[in-house]
Design a protein around this motif. Structure first.
Motif, mmCIF file in Angstrom:
data_model
loop_
_atom_site.group_PDB
_atom_site.id
_atom_site.type_symbol
_atom_site.label_atom_id
_atom_site.label_comp_id
_atom_site.label_asym_id
_atom_site.label_seq_id
_atom_site.Cartn_x
_atom_site.Cartn_y
_atom_site.Cartn_z
ATOM 1 N N ASP A 222 -34.557 -9.400 30.311
ATOM 2 C CA ASP A 222 -35.624 -8.572 30.709
ATOM 3 C C ASP A 222 -34.967 -7.263 31.442
ATOM 4 O OD1 ASP A 222 -37.545 -9.927 29.558
ATOM 5 O OD2 ASP A 222 -38.001 -10.867 31.277
ATOM 6 N N GLU A 223 -34.031 -7.457 32.287
ATOM 7 C CA GLU A 223 -33.421 -6.425 33.003
ATOM 8 C C GLU A 223 -33.103 -5.450 31.986
ATOM 9 O OE1 GLU A 223 -30.287 -5.666 36.794
ATOM 10 O OE2 GLU A 223 -31.368 -7.585 36.352
ATOM 11 N N VAL A 224 -32.224 -5.824 30.871
ATOM 12 C CA VAL A 224 -31.768 -5.016 29.776
ATOM 13 C C VAL A 224 -32.737 -4.251 29.255
ATOM 14 C CG1 VAL A 224 -30.665 -4.994 27.590
ATOM 15 C CG2 VAL A 224 -29.397 -6.337 29.491
ATOM 16 N N GLY A 225 -34.134 -4.780 29.097
ATOM 17 C CA GLY A 225 -35.231 -4.192 28.546
ATOM 18 C C GLY A 225 -35.612 -3.108 29.451
ATOM 19 N N VAL A 226 -35.881 -3.443 30.637
ATOM 20 C CA VAL A 226 -36.361 -2.557 31.649
ATOM 21 C C VAL A 226 -35.372 -1.308 31.728
ATOM 22 C CG1 VAL A 226 -36.691 -2.104 34.200
ATOM 23 C CG2 VAL A 226 -37.540 -4.015 32.860
ATOM 24 N N THR B 142 -39.067 6.417 40.646
ATOM 25 C CA THR B 142 -39.717 5.026 40.676
ATOM 26 C C THR B 142 -40.598 4.805 39.697
ATOM 27 O OG1 THR B 142 -39.226 5.215 42.957
ATOM 28 C CG2 THR B 142 -40.598 3.269 42.111
ATOM 29 N N HIS B 143 -40.104 3.736 38.633
ATOM 30 C CA HIS B 143 -41.190 3.420 37.572
ATOM 31 C C HIS B 143 -41.506 1.991 37.900
ATOM 32 C CE1 HIS B 143 -40.017 6.466 34.747
ATOM 33 N NE2 HIS B 143 -38.715 6.122 34.919
ATOM 34 N N VAL B 144 -42.785 1.761 37.518
ATOM 35 C CA VAL B 144 -43.531 0.314 37.662
ATOM 36 C C VAL B 144 -43.592 0.165 36.203
ATOM 37 C CG1 VAL B 144 -45.282 -1.318 37.944
ATOM 38 C CG2 VAL B 144 -44.363 0.508 39.880
ATOM 39 N N LEU B 145 -42.973 -0.890 35.606
ATOM 40 C CA LEU B 145 -43.248 -1.555 34.164
ATOM 41 C C LEU B 145 -43.987 -2.613 34.157
ATOM 42 C CD1 LEU B 145 -39.988 -0.170 34.577
ATOM 43 C CD2 LEU B 145 -40.109 0.021 32.422
ATOM 44 N N ALA B 146 -44.510 -2.786 32.943
ATOM 45 C CA ALA B 146 -45.167 -4.055 32.555
ATOM 46 C C ALA B 146 -44.883 -4.303 31.089
ATOM 47 C CB ALA B 146 -46.512 -4.055 32.714
ATOM 48 N N ARG B 147 -44.621 -5.802 30.874
ATOM 49 C CA ARG B 147 -44.448 -6.200 29.524
ATOM 50 C C ARG B 147 -45.857 -6.190 28.692
ATOM 51 N NH1 ARG B 147 -42.229 -11.278 29.764
ATOM 52 N NH2 ARG B 147 -40.506 -10.222 30.277
ATOM 53 N N ILE B 148 -45.893 -5.350 27.743
ATOM 54 C CA ILE B 148 -47.158 -5.124 27.137
ATOM 55 C C ILE B 148 -47.051 -5.523 25.670
ATOM 56 C CG2 ILE B 148 -49.170 -3.591 26.248
ATOM 57 C CD1 ILE B 148 -48.363 -2.020 29.120
ATOM 58 N N ASP B 149 -47.705 -6.304 25.136
ATOM 59 C CA ASP B 149 -47.480 -6.775 23.586
ATOM 60 C C ASP B 149 -46.059 -6.905 23.385
ATOM 61 O OD1 ASP B 149 -50.308 -6.524 23.058
ATOM 62 O OD2 ASP B 149 -50.211 -4.393 22.651
ATOM 63 N N GLY B 150 -45.331 -7.857 24.187
ATOM 64 C CA GLY B 150 -43.875 -7.929 24.192
ATOM 65 C C GLY B 150 -42.932 -6.900 24.609
ATOM 66 N N THR C 157 -40.152 -3.120 38.824
ATOM 67 C CA THR C 157 -39.891 -1.989 39.076
ATOM 68 C C THR C 157 -38.541 -1.394 38.832
ATOM 69 O OG1 THR C 157 -39.286 -2.648 41.569
ATOM 70 C CG2 THR C 157 -41.478 -2.073 41.183
ATOM 71 N N ALA C 158 -38.435 -0.249 38.537
ATOM 72 C CA ALA C 158 -36.987 0.288 38.397
ATOM 73 C C ALA C 158 -37.065 1.590 39.205
ATOM 74 C CB ALA C 158 -36.916 0.715 36.881
ATOM 75 N N ARG C 159 -35.993 1.706 40.252
ATOM 76 C CA ARG C 159 -35.880 2.913 41.037
ATOM 77 C C ARG C 159 -34.517 3.301 40.767
ATOM 78 N NH1 ARG C 159 -37.607 1.607 46.193
ATOM 79 N NH2 ARG C 159 -39.625 2.086 45.628
ATOM 80 N N SER C 160 -34.527 4.731 40.167
ATOM 81 C CA SER C 160 -33.129 5.462 39.813
ATOM 82 C C SER C 160 -32.851 6.720 40.649
ATOM 83 C CB SER C 160 -33.302 5.845 38.281
ATOM 84 O OG SER C 160 -33.499 4.776 37.488
ATOM 85 N N VAL C 161 -31.690 7.066 40.987
ATOM 86 C CA VAL C 161 -31.503 8.312 41.288
ATOM 87 C C VAL C 161 -31.066 9.286 40.359
ATOM 88 C CG1 VAL C 161 -29.491 9.502 42.907
ATOM 89 C CG2 VAL C 161 -30.318 7.088 43.570
#
Length: 164
Positions: free
Chosen positions: A33-37, A139-147, A113-117
């Motif tokens: 999942d971290e790889v996917g994000v 800063t992104h908030v991500l959700a797994r939607i339809d896989g 969440t993914a926070r990037s400089v």
């Protein structure tokens, strides 16, 4: 009594190995999942640098929410695409986005969440001159939607220079 102890130890060992296996599967899933994000974060960078707003837009959920560095808020994938396309036709047409350190945190198994400089160079000022390189935090908030991981909310913030 000795027979009970052996059965007990065997059962305990079996339960512990199931727990280790479950923990291992959970750890593998989180790594995947971290790889996917992170893939979504870097796809954002790639789409930006190719100035491909169609590719950028598909990273967002249809009802996503985006706040840019000056506080403008766009709701919906189409609005996010439209506003990015307008800026990429002008001030960002020659820009290069570099995503640096990214921290991923899972709020739930299907929300992260993914926070990037970031640094952004090649910006064209209103007068047509090359503007200074900017740095910020995305800063992104991500959700797994339809896989698939999709961005549902973004907050972009310029890092102010001291005394600036």
């Amino acid at each position: 009594m000795r027979m009970f102890s052996m059965k007990y130890l065997f059962a305990l060992g079996a339960l512990l190995s199931l727990g280790v296996t479950s923990a291992s599967v959970a750890m593998d899933k989180q790594i995947n999942d971290e790889v996917g994000v992170n893939a979504v974060v870097h796809a954002f960078e790639d789409a930006w640098n190719r100035h491909d707003m169609d590719a950028l837009a598909v990273l967002f959920a249809t009802d996503a929410d985006f706040v840019n560095v000056i506080g403008m808020r766009w709701v919906g994938r189409d609005a996010i695409k439209q506003h990015h396309a307008a800026s990429h036709a002008t001030i960002f047409k020659s820009s290069t986005l570099k995503i640096g350190d990214t921290t991923v945190r899972f709020l739930k198994t299907d929300v992260a969440t993914a926070r990037s400089v970031w640094t952004l160079s090649g910006i064209t000022s209103e007068t047509g001159q090359l503007a200074p390189t900017r740095t910020g935090i995305l800063t992104h908030v991500l959700a797994r939607i339809d896989g698939h991981w999709q961005i549902v909310l973004t907050q972009n913030t310029d890092i102010a220079k001291p005394g600036g």
